[in-house]
Design an enzyme around this catalytic site. Structure first.
Site, PDB file in Angstrom:
ATOM      1  N   ASN A 169      39.474  -4.504  10.017  1.00  0.00           N
ATOM      2  CA  ASN A 169      40.229  -5.514  10.763  1.00  0.00           C
ATOM      3  C   ASN A 169      39.726  -6.917  10.419  1.00  0.00           C
ATOM      4  O   ASN A 169      38.519  -7.133  10.333  1.00  0.00           O
ATOM      5  CB  ASN A 169      40.016  -5.248  12.272  1.00  0.00           C
ATOM      6  CG  ASN A 169      40.950  -6.029  13.179  1.00  0.00           C
ATOM      7  OD1 ASN A 169      42.162  -5.950  13.028  1.00  0.00           O
ATOM      8  ND2 ASN A 169      40.386  -6.768  14.127  1.00  0.00           N
ATOM      9  N   GLU A 234      45.876  -8.456  16.941  1.00  0.00           N
ATOM     10  CA  GLU A 234      45.415  -9.427  17.952  1.00  0.00           C
ATOM     11  C   GLU A 234      46.405 -10.581  18.066  1.00  0.00           C
ATOM     12  O   GLU A 234      46.021 -11.748  18.205  1.00  0.00           O
ATOM     13  CB  GLU A 234      44.015  -9.961  17.593  1.00  0.00           C
ATOM     14  CG  GLU A 234      42.986  -8.854  17.424  1.00  0.00           C
ATOM     15  CD  GLU A 234      41.561  -9.349  17.165  1.00  0.00           C
ATOM     16  OE1 GLU A 234      41.301 -10.553  17.340  1.00  0.00           O
ATOM     17  OE2 GLU A 234      40.724  -8.514  16.794  1.00  0.00           O
ATOM     18  N   ASP A 236      48.612 -13.559  18.728  1.00  0.00           N
ATOM     19  CA  ASP A 236      48.905 -14.649  19.669  1.00  0.00           C
ATOM     20  C   ASP A 236      49.389 -15.828  18.842  1.00  0.00           C
ATOM     21  O   ASP A 236      48.990 -15.994  17.682  1.00  0.00           O
ATOM     22  CB  ASP A 236      47.741 -15.003  20.610  1.00  0.00           C
ATOM     23  CG  ASP A 236      46.414 -15.275  19.930  1.00  0.00           C
ATOM     24  OD1 ASP A 236      46.390 -15.575  18.721  1.00  0.00           O
ATOM     25  OD2 ASP A 236      45.382 -15.208  20.618  1.00  0.00           O
TER      26      ASP A 236
HETATM   27  C1  XIL Z   1      37.316 -12.580  21.636  1.00  0.00           C
HETATM   28  C2  XIL Z   1      37.576 -12.303  23.105  1.00  0.00           C
HETATM   29  O1  XIL Z   1      38.963 -12.420  23.353  1.00  0.00           O
HETATM   30  C3  XIL Z   1      36.797 -13.273  23.964  1.00  0.00           C
HETATM   31  O2  XIL Z   1      36.878 -12.911  25.333  1.00  0.00           O
HETATM   32  C4  XIL Z   1      35.327 -13.306  23.533  1.00  0.00           C
HETATM   33  O3  XIL Z   1      34.655 -14.313  24.258  1.00  0.00           O
HETATM   34  C5  XIL Z   1      35.204 -13.560  22.049  1.00  0.00           C
HETATM   35  O4  XIL Z   1      35.941 -12.579  21.337  1.00  0.00           O
HETATM   36  N1  XIL Z   1      38.639 -11.757  16.790  1.00  0.00           N
HETATM   37  C6  XIL Z   1      38.286 -10.547  17.333  1.00  0.00           C
HETATM   38  C7  XIL Z   1      38.145 -10.415  18.811  1.00  0.00           C
HETATM   39  O5  XIL Z   1      38.183  -9.545  16.617  1.00  0.00           O
HETATM   40  O6  XIL Z   1      37.144  -9.503  19.171  1.00  0.00           O
HETATM   41  C8  XIL Z   1      37.881 -11.753  19.456  1.00  0.00           C
HETATM   42  O7  XIL Z   1      37.928 -11.568  20.861  1.00  0.00           O
HETATM   43  C9  XIL Z   1      38.895 -12.780  19.008  1.00  0.00           C
HETATM   44  C10 XIL Z   1      38.811 -12.989  17.518  1.00  0.00           C
END
Ligand code: XIL
Length: 301
Positions: A169, A234, A236
């Protein structure tokens, strides 16, 4: 269908969200989670600092709560993440060499064994490549244990939970660029040498500086052509209104156009749940109302 999960399921896919265990008692949050999603990714609860805060002492309470909720609503679980340079416990940050390598492998084995049979897909290794044009591995304490740390982690995960799909990932790999080319070459190499890898996750954190790439679908497809499943892991997208809705629709369309793109996960439920410092990057507003982006995604699914 009338929900994200059920609509995705109609084409054999899932629609998931990152979940924070401490929010499960929030009835608005839980109501949307239970209604809309058929996959969950623990947002922080399965990371190394959470699951092994002291070396050899494992702590699964929060992650177990999320897995239990997933089971009760019939959702898959995407495990995240077994080996990563970030969110390591302090004790691991101070290790190096063989000691760190063995601690990492033990961590992978213990956590994957604890969740054996309950995880659809594991992010075995997260974010191991450098940004920019080098195509190199990211420098980290794990990388400094030797270039084969990634394949060692994948082999340990496979041995511990043979039924889980094992994913690599990363972010900034959503379009074709030096970083995604380097991940592509690694997957190709793993496939040719029989290193166990089943899927590649594309984080897909988009904003105006780094928008949805025009070759997003082509990039997903070229990885799929290597013989792995691909997922948007992920998602957004900063912005609002119609422009944001169009971008969410385009991301969804790109996945649906790739047969082996079998799941989309958004990184949080409401805008107020987002990890991002500012903005409104998700599908539900802070009150839990469906945004235009939600409707656009549902229309495409
Ligand atoms: C982020 C979380 O959303 C937050 O709560 C934490 O403080 C930091 O990590 N890439 C990733 C995720 O693979 O694990 C991250 O998540 C965002 C970026």
């Amino acid at each position: 269908a009338t929900t994200l999960g059920a609509s995705a399921a109609a084409s054999g896919r899932y629609f998931g969200t990152a979940v924070a265990a401490y929010k499960l008692s929030d009835s608005t949050y839980s109501g949307i989670l239970n209604r809309e999603f058929n996959s969950v990714t623990p947002e922080n609860e399965m990371k190394w600092d959470a699951t092994e805060p002291t070396q050899g002492q494992f702590s699964y309470t929060s992650a177990d709560q999320i897995v239990a909720r997933a089971r009760s609503i019939g959702a898959k679980v995407r495990g995240h993440a077994l080996a990563w340079h970030s969110q390591q416990p302090g004790w691991a940050q101070s290790l190096s060499g063989t000691t760190l390598r063995n601690a990492m492998l033990n961590h992978v084995t213990q956590v994957a064994t604890h969740y054996k049979g309950q995880i659809d897909s594991w992010d075995v290794v997260n974010e191991a490549f450098a940004d920019g044009s080098s195509g190199a591995r990211r420098d980290s304490n794990l990388q400094r244990t030797g270039n084969d740390w990634i394949e060692a982690a994948f082999r340990a995960a496979r041995a511990a939970d043979p039924a889980a799909k094992l994913c690599y990932n990363d972010y900034n790999t959503d379009g074709q660029n030096a970083k995604s080319n380097a991940v592509y070459a690694m997957v190709q190499d793993f496939k040719s040498r029989g290193v166990p890898i089943d899927c590649v996750g594309f984080q897909s954190h988009f904003n105006s500086a780094s928008p949805l790439p025009s070759d997003y679908q082509a990039n997903l497809q070229r990885f799929a052509n290597l013989g792995v499943d691909v997922q948007i892991t992920e998602l957004d997208i900063e912005g609002s209104g119609t422009a944001q809705a169009n971008s969410f629709a385009a991301a969804t369309r790109a996945c649906l156009a790739v047969t082996r793109c079998n799941g989309i996960t958004v990184w949080g439920i409401r805008d107020s749940d987002s990890w991002r410092a500012s903005g409104t990057p998700l599908l539900f507003d802070g009150s839990g109302n469906k945004k235009a982006a939600y409707t656009a995604v549902l229309d495409v699914l």
